[in-house]
Structure formats: structure tokens, C-alpha cells
Design a protein around this motif. Structure first.
Motif, PDB file in Angstrom:
ATOM      1  N   VAL A 303       0.867  -1.174   0.000  1.00 54.61           N
ATOM      2  CA  VAL A 303       0.000   0.000   0.000  1.00 54.61           C
ATOM      3  C   VAL A 303       0.904   1.224   0.000  1.00 54.61           C
ATOM      4  N   ILE A 304       0.729   2.089  -0.980  1.00 53.71           N
ATOM      5  CA  ILE A 304       1.600   3.256  -1.133  1.00 53.71           C
ATOM      6  C   ILE A 304       0.914   4.471  -0.530  1.00 53.71           C
ATOM      7  N   GLY A 305       1.509   5.059   0.512  1.00 51.42           N
ATOM      8  CA  GLY A 305       0.933   6.234   1.149  1.00 51.42           C
ATOM      9  C   GLY A 305       0.978   6.105   2.661  1.00 51.42           C
ATOM     10  N   GLY A 306       0.700   7.210   3.364  1.00 55.74           N
ATOM     11  CA  GLY A 306       0.803   7.189   4.823  1.00 55.74           C
ATOM     12  C   GLY A 306      -0.372   7.827   5.535  1.00 55.74           C
ATOM     13  N   GLY A 307      -1.505   7.979   4.855  1.00 48.99           N
ATOM     14  CA  GLY A 307      -2.674   8.591   5.483  1.00 48.99           C
ATOM     15  C   GLY A 307      -3.665   7.567   6.006  1.00 48.99           C
ATOM     16  N   ASN A 308      -4.783   8.056   6.504  1.00 49.04           N
ATOM     17  CA  ASN A 308      -5.814   7.153   7.028  1.00 49.04           C
ATOM     18  C   ASN A 308      -6.357   6.221   5.955  1.00 49.04           C
ATOM     19  N   VAL A 309      -6.442   6.713   4.707  1.00 52.50           N
ATOM     20  CA  VAL A 309      -6.937   5.863   3.623  1.00 52.50           C
ATOM     21  C   VAL A 309      -5.972   4.710   3.374  1.00 52.50           C
ATOM     22  N   ALA A 310      -4.680   4.982   3.475  1.00 51.46           N
ATOM     23  CA  ALA A 310      -3.690   3.910   3.329  1.00 51.46           C
ATOM     24  C   ALA A 310      -3.851   2.884   4.442  1.00 51.46           C
ATOM     25  N   MET A 311      -4.067   3.363   5.677  1.00 54.46           N
ATOM     26  CA  MET A 311      -4.267   2.420   6.800  1.00 54.46           C
ATOM     27  C   MET A 311      -5.518   1.573   6.547  1.00 54.46           C
ATOM     28  N   ASP A 312      -6.609   2.228   6.105  1.00 50.19           N
ATOM     29  CA  ASP A 312      -7.845   1.488   5.816  1.00 50.19           C
ATOM     30  C   ASP A 312      -7.611   0.431   4.738  1.00 50.19           C
ATOM     31  N   SER A 313      -6.872   0.797   3.698  1.00 46.01           N
ATOM     32  CA  SER A 313      -6.618  -0.140   2.597  1.00 46.01           C
ATOM     33  C   SER A 313      -5.799  -1.334   3.083  1.00 46.01           C
ATOM     34  N   ALA A 314      -4.740  -1.059   3.854  1.00 46.50           N
ATOM     35  CA  ALA A 314      -3.876  -2.134   4.344  1.00 46.50           C
ATOM     36  C   ALA A 314      -4.664  -3.088   5.249  1.00 46.50           C
ATOM     37  N   ARG A 315      -5.487  -2.531   6.116  1.00 45.59           N
ATOM     38  CA  ARG A 315      -6.232  -3.371   7.061  1.00 45.59           C
ATOM     39  C   ARG A 315      -7.331  -4.161   6.351  1.00 45.59           C
ATOM     40  N   CYS A 316      -7.910  -3.594   5.291  1.00 45.17           N
ATOM     41  CA  CYS A 316      -8.878  -4.355   4.490  1.00 45.17           C
ATOM     42  C   CYS A 316      -8.165  -5.508   3.784  1.00 45.17           C
ATOM     43  N   ALA A 317      -6.960  -5.245   3.258  1.00 41.16           N
ATOM     44  CA  ALA A 317      -6.218  -6.286   2.546  1.00 41.16           C
ATOM     45  C   ALA A 317      -5.953  -7.480   3.458  1.00 41.16           C
ATOM     46  N   VAL A 318      -5.577  -7.204   4.707  1.00 42.17           N
ATOM     47  CA  VAL A 318      -5.350  -8.284   5.675  1.00 42.17           C
ATOM     48  C   VAL A 318      -6.617  -9.115   5.835  1.00 42.17           C
ATOM     49  N   ARG A 319      -7.742  -8.436   5.991  1.00 43.79           N
ATOM     50  CA  ARG A 319      -9.008  -9.141   6.233  1.00 43.79           C
ATOM     51  C   ARG A 319      -9.495  -9.891   5.001  1.00 43.79           C
ATOM     52  N   LEU A 320      -9.037  -9.465   3.802  1.00 43.03           N
ATOM     53  CA  LEU A 320      -9.447 -10.142   2.575  1.00 43.03           C
ATOM     54  C   LEU A 320      -8.514 -11.297   2.219  1.00 43.03           C
ATOM     55  N   GLY A 321      -7.547 -11.597   3.097  1.00 41.45           N
ATOM     56  CA  GLY A 321      -6.765 -12.820   2.909  1.00 41.45           C
ATOM     57  C   GLY A 321      -5.315 -12.636   2.530  1.00 41.45           C
ATOM     58  N   ALA A 322      -4.832 -11.391   2.398  1.00 32.33           N
ATOM     59  CA  ALA A 322      -3.413 -11.204   2.064  1.00 32.33           C
ATOM     60  C   ALA A 322      -2.545 -11.773   3.185  1.00 32.33           C
ATOM     61  N   THR A 400      14.419  -3.677  -5.438  1.00 35.35           N
ATOM     62  CA  THR A 400      13.110  -4.205  -5.827  1.00 35.35           C
ATOM     63  C   THR A 400      12.478  -4.961  -4.666  1.00 35.35           C
ATOM     64  N   MET A 401      11.149  -5.024  -4.710  1.00 36.39           N
ATOM     65  CA  MET A 401      10.391  -5.744  -3.689  1.00 36.39           C
ATOM     66  C   MET A 401       9.356  -6.602  -4.415  1.00 36.39           C
ATOM     67  N   ASP A 402       9.291  -7.883  -4.093  1.00 35.77           N
ATOM     68  CA  ASP A 402       8.299  -8.766  -4.719  1.00 35.77           C
ATOM     69  C   ASP A 402       6.912  -8.482  -4.141  1.00 35.77           C
ATOM     70  N   VAL A 403       5.975  -8.152  -4.999  1.00 35.54           N
ATOM     71  CA  VAL A 403       4.581  -7.942  -4.581  1.00 35.54           C
ATOM     72  C   VAL A 403       3.677  -8.470  -5.697  1.00 35.54           C
ATOM     73  N   ASP A 404       2.474  -8.880  -5.378  1.00 34.98           N
ATOM     74  CA  ASP A 404       1.532  -9.286  -6.425  1.00 34.98           C
ATOM     75  C   ASP A 404       0.248  -8.454  -6.396  1.00 34.98           C
ATOM     76  N   THR A 405       0.178  -7.489  -5.491  1.00 30.43           N
ATOM     77  CA  THR A 405      -0.942  -6.550  -5.461  1.00 30.43           C
ATOM     78  C   THR A 405      -0.421  -5.210  -4.940  1.00 30.43           C
ATOM     79  N   VAL A 406      -0.872  -4.118  -5.563  1.00 28.77           N
ATOM     80  CA  VAL A 406      -0.469  -2.779  -5.131  1.00 28.77           C
ATOM     81  C   VAL A 406      -1.714  -1.917  -5.000  1.00 28.77           C
ATOM     82  N   ILE A 407      -1.783  -1.159  -3.922  1.00 23.92           N
ATOM     83  CA  ILE A 407      -2.894  -0.214  -3.723  1.00 23.92           C
ATOM     84  C   ILE A 407      -2.283   1.171  -3.554  1.00 23.92           C
ATOM     85  N   VAL A 408      -2.613   2.068  -4.472  1.00 24.08           N
ATOM     86  CA  VAL A 408      -2.027   3.408  -4.483  1.00 24.08           C
ATOM     87  C   VAL A 408      -2.944   4.367  -3.731  1.00 24.08           C
TER      88      VAL A 408
END
Length: 479
Positions: A303-322, A400-408
């Protein structure tokens, strides 16, 4: 003329208050991290009656109301807490409703630590009264009782107002003007009212039942809410002004996502936070297949960014199985705009933070899916226009960093639909609507507030702008 100075509390009164200062702030119960990683239920479960009474008892009822001055909508904070101290929750609710139509929402998502609680006298001792948690308790108590306290509605003025957008700023203007006797119609582009409160903030931080209850409260004041109606397509702003509406308030928010503009950003599995959260929250992808909105989620998510929306995105990703979720931010933890509480929640849920680095490109797996991210390390230079130290790339530090999903998640700007169909509406070079300090735009009989003016701020800031604009609009409509 001689100025009479407020003598303030006597030494005896001050010493008495110091003597009964309770610095033991009551913590909010919440789900354990391992449990909440697997569900979208609300993380913080709220105060019990006993907890709320104990926390309210800590308020020392200062004569100088610093906490109230720190609130963007000027809620009479000491008064509602005094009613709590007396055990009269219904009276506390009436005090709240006099200044806010959205207490259940504000009690959950407002950054109280930067506003009312930051101004609390007890904050000098590091233990401010938990004003937001008490506000939430009162709103939840009223909901549990099934009764709603409503203010007295002024006689009809015969004036009609259109409010475009049903987010926090629009809801505040609509309720303030309806209470003053004006006939208000709200226009919402989506199939449900609430704006960013519905599509942006996840269920585990702000349950949608809470949002809809407070939308219904605004409707109960006599406000008509028209869904699935896009101003700029179904009707132009001029058509509203040329029909029955005497004034218009624009509160369409900022829903146009910003991107990095680096190679590979169009690869599959690179989402904007706006799309990702809208699919997850509004379209309920987390309940798939009960709701027919899939959202594809990989194992390694950045997840690229440091605001509340980034936190929301990261925490949703965890709950969706990442399996692994990284927050990538180009400054340090100290400069992160996200609320400290949300950062701590994210860390408790196992999210990893990578500071002082910035993506420079995305690499394909050969089938047009993202498989890795190119980054460069950063250092902090001199402060920029925001007052934060500017991040500067360190030459030769690429990796480089291996990732298979990115949220901007780099912020948003207003959708240009209304401004592009209203040539005499002045906008800035960032696309935001230009207003004066009371929300008046360059166009006659049109006011604006919230993210369409600020470009992105807090819920309570948007409500504060709505309150100031509603006051100005009422003065205009009363002429």
C-alpha cells in the motif's frame, strides 16, 4: 472604557480541582488483533455504562472551555459531559444534537487527539478526557433505546435549497437549514446516501448501520434525499438555480484518485485506494459471494501512502486474505498524516511499515500482472509547503520488492463534472472550488464546502465548513 478581566478560578478552587484530578483515562475495549484480522466487525466495541460514567467523572468542568473551542463545530462539550456525570444521557444527547447531526460518526472517526482532546486541560498531564468515546457512547445509547431526540423545527420560510452530495458536509448543511425552516433537497449520485462515509471508511472502523441511522435522522428533519441523481449529467447546476431552488450547496467531495505516474502503473492488480475501498465497502466485496462484487487479492500486498486511507486499505487487505501487507511511505513515521490510533491498530494486525522509500516503477510477470515493485530510498531534506520535511531520493539506492498486489493511496482531487459544466464557477489549479471563509463561491447563490473545497480533510472539518456555510446561506435566504 474599562475592560473587566475574568478573575478565573480562585487559588482555593484550583487546588481543589487539582486534588480531584483523575489521570486514569478509561481505555476503550476492542477485539484482539488475531480475531479482528479475520472479520470486518467493528474493532473498538465501545464503553459500557459504567466505563462512560467513570470517564465522564474525570472532567473538571473548566470555566474556560478550551475543549469546545477546539471542536470545529463548537459542540458544548462540558455541558454534555456534565449531564453524563448526573446520569442524564437523554439530556446529554440533546446538547450534542444542538451542534451535530452525526454524533455516532464523529465519535468514531474524528481526530479528537488533534482537536477537542488536544485542548483539554487534562491533556497537559497527558490524560485528556476521552471526549470522542463519550460522544460515541451517547449516540449508541440513543440508538439502543430506539428513541431519537430532535430539535425544534422553525416555521417554514418558503425557501428551497439544493444540497449536492450527501457526505458529512452536505448532511450538516441540510440539517442546519432544515432546522431553520428551509425546504432542503439532497442529491446523491450513488444508490445510497452517506458519500465517503459509505464508500471510503471500512465497516470495522465505521459500521454502515451507524451511517444510515444518522442519514435517516437528517431525513427525519424534513430533508428530501434524491438518490441516483448526478448533478452535471441529470441536471446542471444552472438548471437547479433556474427552477425552484433559491440557493445551492456543493459538497460532492474529492473522489478522483491521484497516481504515481510511473512505468507499470497500468498493470493488473494495481488498484487506486478509491477503487479498492469502494469495491470493499460500498459494494461489499468482503461479503462475496453473498454480494456479487469480487475483489482479487494477492498474497503480498504493498500500500503506497501514509494517510488514514492507506491504513484502511492495508487493514482491508489483511481481512481479505493477504498473507503479507506492507505500507510504503516516502517520509518517516513522524510525518505520517494517519491518526496514531489507526497506525497502532495496523501494527497490531501485523502490517509492516517501510519508511523513507518510494516506488519508481512496477514490473510485469509477463502476463500483464504486477510481480514486483522498483523503489528508491529517500532521505529528508528541508521542509516543504506543508511544513513537513521534503523527501529526497538517494542516488544509487534502488532496489526491488516482490509484490503481487499494489494499492495506491496518494490522495484525491474533486471530480471535474460540475466545474466543467459550470464555466462561471471558479476553481483552483488543483480542481478545488474557490470560496470565501464562509463557503461562498464565485457563482451567485452557490456555496461549497468539504473536500470539494479543501481537496481532502477530516469528517469534522468538512462538517465545520458546512456549519459556517449554512449560517451564511440562512442569512442570505432571510433577506
Amino acid at each position: 472604557m474599562t475592560e473587566t478581566k475574568d478573575p478565573g478560578p480562585s487559588r482555593e478552587e484550583t487546588e481543589k480541582k487539582k486534588g480531584r484530578m483523575n489521570l486514569n483515562r478509561v481505555e476503550m475495549p476492542k477485539q484482539e488483533p488475531e480475531d479482528r484480522r479475520r472479520n470486518f466487525d467493528e474493532v473498538a466495541t465501545g464503553y459500557t455504562y459504567e466505563m462512560a460514567m467513570e470517564e465522564a467523572s474525570r472532567c473538571i468542568q473548566c470555566k474556560k472551555r478550551n475543549c469546545q473551542q477546539g471542536c470545529p463545530v463548537n459542540i458544548d462539550i462540558p455541558d454534555f459531559i456534565k449531564h453524563l456525570q448526573d446520569g442524564n444521557i437523554e439530556a446529554a444527547s440533546r446538547v450534542l444534537k444542538a451542534k451535530t447531526s452525526l454524533p455516532g460518526i464523529c465519535g468514531r472517526v474524528c481526530p479528537q487527539e488533534l482537536q477537542c482532546e488536544n485542548s483539554c486541560t487534562l491533556n497537559k498531564k497527558g490524560a485528556p478526557v476521552a471526549i470522542g468515546r463519550l460522544e460515541r457512547f451517547i449516540a449508541d445509547w440513543e440508538r439502543s433505546q430506539g428513541a431519537v431526540s430532535t430539535p425544534e423545527i422553525a416555521p417554514s420560510t418558503g425557501k428551497c435549497v439544493a444540497v449536492v452530495g450527501t457526505g458529512p458536509s452536505g448532511l450538516t448543511v441540510a440539517s442546519d437549514l432544515a432546522i431553520r425552516g428551509h425546504q432542503v433537497t439532497m442529491f446523491e449520485a450513488l444508490h445510497v446516501a452517506g458519500g465517503v462515509l459509505m464508500y471510503g471508511i471500512p465497516e470495522f472502523r465505521l459500521p454502515k448501520e451507524i451511517v444510515q441511522r444518522e442519514v435517516q435522522y437528517v431525513a427525519s428533519l424534513g430533508v428530501d434525499i434524491q438518490l441516483d441523481t448526478v448533478i452535471g449529467i441529470n441536471y446542471s447546476l444552472d438548471e437547479l438555480l433556474n427552477t425552484k431552488y433559491h440557493a445551492v450547496y456543493l459538497a460532492t467531495g474529492a473522489g478522483l484518485p491521484q497516481f504515481l505516474r510511473v512505468p507499470g502503473e497500468n498493470l493488473n492488480m494495481v488498484y487506486s485506494a478509491n477503487e479498492f475501498l469502494t469495491r470493499t465497502n460500498l459494494m461489499k466485496a468482503y461479503l462475496y459471494p453473498e454480494y456479487a462484487t469480487p475483489v482479487k487479492m494477492g498474497k503480498k500486498v504493498a500500500v503506497i501512502g501514509g494517510g488514514n486511507v492507506a491504513m484502511d486499505s492495508a487493514r482491508c487487505a489483511v481481512r481479505l486474505g493477504a498473507q503479507e501487507v506492507y505500507v510504503v511511505y516516502r517520509r518517516t513515521r513522524q510525518e505520517m498524516p494517519a491518526r496514531l490510533e489507526e497506525v497502532e491498530n495496523a501494527e497490531e494486525e501485523g502490517i509492516h511499515f517501510h519508511f523513507l522509500c518510494n516506488p519508481t516503477g512496477f514490473i510485469s510477470d509477463g502476463r500483464n500482472n504486477v510481480s514486483a515493485m522498483e523503489l528508491i530510498r529517500m532521505k529528508l531534506g528541508e521542509p516543504d509547503a506543508s511544513g513537513r520535511r521534503r523527501p529526497v531520493p538517494i542516488e544509487g539506492s534502488e532496489y526491488t520488492m516482490d509484490v503481487d498486489t499494489v494499492i495506491v493511496s496518494l490522495g484525491t482531487s474533486p471530480n471535474p463534472l460540475i466545474s466543467s459544466t459550470t464555466p462561471d464557477l471558479e476553481t483552483s489549479r488543483w480542481g478545488t472550488v474557490v470560496t470565501d471563509e464562509r463557503g461562498k463561491t464565485s457563482k451567485a447563490r452557490v456555496w461549497a464546502g468539504g473536500d470539494i473545497v479543501s481537496g481532502g480533510a477530516t469528517v469534522i472539518s468538512a462538517m465545520g465548513e458546512g456549519r459556517r456555510a449554512a449560517s451564511a446561506m440562512h442569512e442570505f435566504l432571510s433577506q
